[in-house]
Motif scaffolding. Structure first.
Motif, short mmCIF file in Angstrom:
data_model
loop_
_atom_site.label_atom_id
_atom_site.label_comp_id
_atom_site.label_asym_id
_atom_site.label_seq_id
_atom_site.Cartn_x
_atom_site.Cartn_y
_atom_site.Cartn_z
N SER A 1 0.86 -1.11 0.15
CA SER A 1 0.11 -0.02 -0.09
C SER A 1 0.71 1.30 -0.03
O SER A 1 0.32 2.42 -0.08
CB SER A 1 -0.83 -0.08 1.31
OG SER A 1 -0.31 0.02 2.41
N GLY A 2 2.11 1.09 -0.01
CA GLY A 2 3.18 2.22 0.00
C GLY A 2 3.67 2.75 1.48
O GLY A 2 4.58 3.28 1.60
N GLY A 3 2.64 2.49 2.48
CA GLY A 3 2.78 3.29 3.72
C GLY A 3 2.88 4.50 3.97
O GLY A 3 2.38 5.33 2.83
N PRO A 4 2.98 5.04 5.23
CA PRO A 4 2.74 6.45 5.41
C PRO A 4 3.86 7.36 4.67
O PRO A 4 4.90 6.72 4.39
CB PRO A 4 2.75 6.66 6.88
CG PRO A 4 3.72 5.38 7.26
CD PRO A 4 3.20 4.33 6.32
N PRO A 5 3.68 8.66 4.36
CA PRO A 5 4.86 9.28 3.92
C PRO A 5 5.83 9.55 5.09
O PRO A 5 5.61 9.39 6.09
CB PRO A 5 4.09 10.86 3.85
CG PRO A 5 2.76 10.77 4.35
CD PRO A 5 2.32 9.38 4.65
N VAL A 6 6.97 9.63 4.43
CA VAL A 6 8.32 9.61 5.45
C VAL A 6 9.27 10.80 5.07
O VAL A 6 9.61 11.24 4.04
CB VAL A 6 9.13 8.07 5.16
CG1 VAL A 6 10.37 8.43 6.19
CG2 VAL A 6 8.31 6.95 5.30
N LEU A 7 9.45 11.62 6.11
CA LEU A 7 10.56 12.70 6.19
C LEU A 7 11.72 12.10 6.92
O LEU A 7 11.90 11.89 8.01
CB LEU A 7 9.78 13.98 7.11
CG LEU A 7 8.55 14.56 6.63
CD1 LEU A 7 8.35 15.71 7.52
CD2 LEU A 7 8.48 14.85 5.40
N ILE A 8 12.84 12.10 5.84
CA ILE A 8 14.11 11.72 6.34
C ILE A 8 14.93 12.75 6.91
O ILE A 8 14.94 14.25 6.10
CB ILE A 8 14.83 11.27 4.92
CG1 ILE A 8 14.40 9.96 4.35
CG2 ILE A 8 16.23 10.88 5.32
CD1 ILE A 8 14.32 8.79 4.94
N ILE A 9 15.35 12.59 8.00
CA ILE A 9 16.56 13.46 8.53
C ILE A 9 17.84 12.91 8.67
O ILE A 9 17.86 11.56 9.10
CB ILE A 9 16.06 14.19 9.82
CG1 ILE A 9 15.96 13.07 10.91
CG2 ILE A 9 15.17 15.06 9.80
CD1 ILE A 9 15.50 13.51 12.30
N THR A 10 19.15 13.40 8.28
CA THR A 10 20.17 12.97 8.44
C THR A 10 21.49 13.79 8.64
O THR A 10 21.39 14.87 8.20
CB THR A 10 20.57 11.77 6.96
OG1 THR A 10 21.74 11.30 7.21
CG2 THR A 10 20.66 12.81 5.93
N ALA A 11 22.48 13.41 9.15
CA ALA A 11 23.70 13.91 9.33
C ALA A 11 24.86 13.30 8.39
O ALA A 11 25.89 14.04 8.30
CB ALA A 11 24.45 13.80 10.80
N HIS A 12 24.39 12.61 7.57
CA HIS A 12 25.25 11.85 6.59
C HIS A 12 24.45 12.21 5.17
O HIS A 12 24.05 10.95 4.45
CB HIS A 12 25.60 10.51 6.81
CG HIS A 12 25.91 10.25 8.44
ND1 HIS A 12 27.23 10.60 8.63
CD2 HIS A 12 25.33 9.70 9.33
CE1 HIS A 12 27.34 10.10 9.80
NE2 HIS A 12 26.00 9.77 10.45
N GLY A 13 24.45 13.14 4.77
CA GLY A 13 24.02 13.71 3.47
C GLY A 13 24.80 13.27 2.20
O GLY A 13 25.24 14.32 1.16
N LEU B 1 18.47 17.84 6.19
CA LEU B 1 20.09 17.78 6.73
C LEU B 1 20.04 18.32 8.29
O LEU B 1 19.61 19.28 8.57
CB LEU B 1 21.15 18.44 5.88
CG LEU B 1 21.20 17.90 4.57
CD1 LEU B 1 21.78 18.69 3.58
CD2 LEU B 1 21.51 16.37 4.35
N LYS B 2 20.78 17.27 8.99
CA LYS B 2 21.45 17.86 10.25
C LYS B 2 22.65 18.91 10.51
O LYS B 2 23.16 18.60 9.56
CB LYS B 2 21.47 16.55 11.23
CG LYS B 2 20.54 15.98 11.77
CD LYS B 2 21.04 14.73 12.70
CE LYS B 2 19.97 13.74 12.84
NZ LYS B 2 20.43 12.80 14.00
N PRO B 3 22.72 19.98 11.26
CA PRO B 3 21.42 20.35 12.14
C PRO B 3 20.32 20.91 11.23
O PRO B 3 20.32 21.61 10.56
CB PRO B 3 22.07 21.24 13.06
CG PRO B 3 23.42 22.04 12.06
CD PRO B 3 23.76 20.64 11.12
#
Length: 441
Positions: free
Chosen positions: A70-82, A100-102
């Motif tokens: 079904s695709g699943g819920p929308p996801v917002l990615i956060i990362t310090a390793h861009g 991107l972090k911060p």
């Protein structure tokens, strides 16, 4: 609305929870990938905020498992390793956005609000990825560019690549086209290779002759130095970009096109048609932390598979202090020069072009680059401190005490850990220094 936050940094998870509650939604926090997946099996969530750097598994693996039939819920990615690979893979797996972090809390709150106020949000379609072009580096300025490149890979909209000469704009164009997942051609057109009177015909054709724009039909066209196109050719390009079957245009410039528009040298309609997706590539001086990896990669390319060359520490020091007016292109030429003149396995400063070795000898140049590196490091440290405190800013005295503590910890070993010697060198009262050492060391 229920929001699942998969983040192992307690302070950041708390800050994100606060933002979610401010928007009238209910947060749930998981400190590991498996814990997040377990929560997903027990209840439904309308949105997932997912860190890529989790203690037990990659956030990309969590993302992969959330994308069911079904695709699943929308996801917002956060990362310090861009890295570019992370950005492309997250986009391919259907992530809705990439931060991107911060974190810029105001920017992230805007993204959250867009999802929280809309109960049903469909994630963008996944895109195929082909890794046949390489971009190297993880400096903050490049991480922002990677995120924009990943966005450009998910659309056929025109792209405007800005940045100084030699910063990698044509390589970015190849990455974007390669990762669009088509086998269509990418046609390159350099404005400066044609006399002005021949530009219209070469680019747009005339009479029975087809121009490069028609030859790129069904694919994409990269136009280098688009700001130098004469106004009549700009008008023709703007007209044909909207026609059926027209190729995707990826344009590059070193100039400020908006300033060119104000001065009447560039058409406003073409400017806004081009900048639907705008990607800014930084100069090498804004990503000096990437120089060791970039130089090693370019040196291995120049040396070939039969030779194994290594950059000496003092050579890397030279590379980091050079101002690099030619950016990555100049670095590539320097590594080709080193591979050509170095017969030993270790590349020394004398194997570099003379202009680079000479510029590194300047004390003023070294101080300037060190000051700039300190400024960037301090800015990132402050960003992280401000991000971790969602409810209140840190007190100035707390920030100053932490900086002073780090400085004294670095200084003391240089003076045999003797406060009296350090106080004399700093022209500081000995009793004051002893008190500071007692309080913060």
């Amino acid at each position: 609305m229920n929001v699942l936050i998969i983040e192992d940094e307690h302070a950041l998870a708390a800050a994100l929870s606060t933002l979610v509650r401010r928007l009238g939604a209910e947060p749930s926090v998981a400190a590991s990938g498996q814990s997040g997946l377990d929560k997903l099996t027990k209840r439904s969530f309308d949105l997932i905020v997912l860190d890529l750097g989790l203690p037990d598994m990659s956030g990309l693996e969590v993302l992969r498992r959330t994308r069911g039939a079904s695709g699943g819920p929308p996801v917002l990615i956060i990362t310090a390793h861009g890295t570019l690979e992370n950005a492309l893979e997250a986009k391919r797996l259907g992530a809705s956005d990439y931060f991107l972090k911060p974190l810029d809390l105001a920017e992230f709150q805007q993204a959250l609000r867009a999802f929280v106020t809309k109960a049903e949000v469909s994630p963008p379609p996944a895109i195929p990825v082909r890794q046949n072009a390489v971009m190297i580096g993880a400096a903050p300025a490049m991480q922002k560019a990677y995120a924009s490149i990943a966005q450009a890979c998910g659309t056929d909209a025109p792209v405007l690549l800005t940045g100084p000469s030699g910063s990698g704009r044509s390589l970015a164009a190849r990455v974007i086209h390669a990762n669009r997942g088509t086998h269509s051609p990418l046609v390159f057109f350099r404005v400066d290779e044609w006399p002005e009177e021949q530009l219209h015909g070469a680019l747009l054709g005339g009479g029975d002759a087809a121009g490069q724009f028609q030859n790129a039909a069904g694919g994409a066209m990269y136009i280098e130095d688009i700001a130098t196109l004469p106004l009549p050719v700009q008008a023709g390009l703007e007209r044909v970009m909207g026609t059926a079957g027209a190729p995707r245009v990826i344009a590059a410039t070193t100039r400020d096109l908006l300033a060119e528009v104000r001065e009447g040298r560039f058409r406003e309609d073409l400017f806004y048609r081009l900048k639907i997706v705008e990607i800014s590539l930084p100069p090498l001086t804004q990503r000096t932390e990437d120089i060791p990896a970039l130089a090693a990669f370019l040196l291995s390319q120049a040396a070939g598979a039969s030779r194994d060359l290594t950059l000496a520490p003092e050579t890397l020091a030279c590379l980091k202090t050079h101002p690099w007016p030619g950016n990555v292109r100049e670095l590539r030429n320097a590594m080709q020069h080193a591979a050509a003149v170095c017969a030993a396995p270790l590349v020394l400063p004398r194997h570099l072009p003379e202009t680079i070795a000479r510029s590194a000898d300047s004390p003023a140049t070294a101080r300037s680059h060190l000051d700039e590196a300190l400024r960037h490091a301090l800015a990132r440290w402050l960003d992280q401190k401000l991000t971790a405190r969602a409810d209140a800013l840190p007190a100035y005295d707390d920030l100053a005490e932490q900086v002073e503590s780090m400085m004294l910890k670095e200084l003391m070993p240089r003076f045999d850990n003797k406060p009296t010697h350090l106080a004399a060198a700093l022209r500081m009262n000995r009793a004051t220094l002893r008190r500071k050492c007692r309080d913060i060391l």
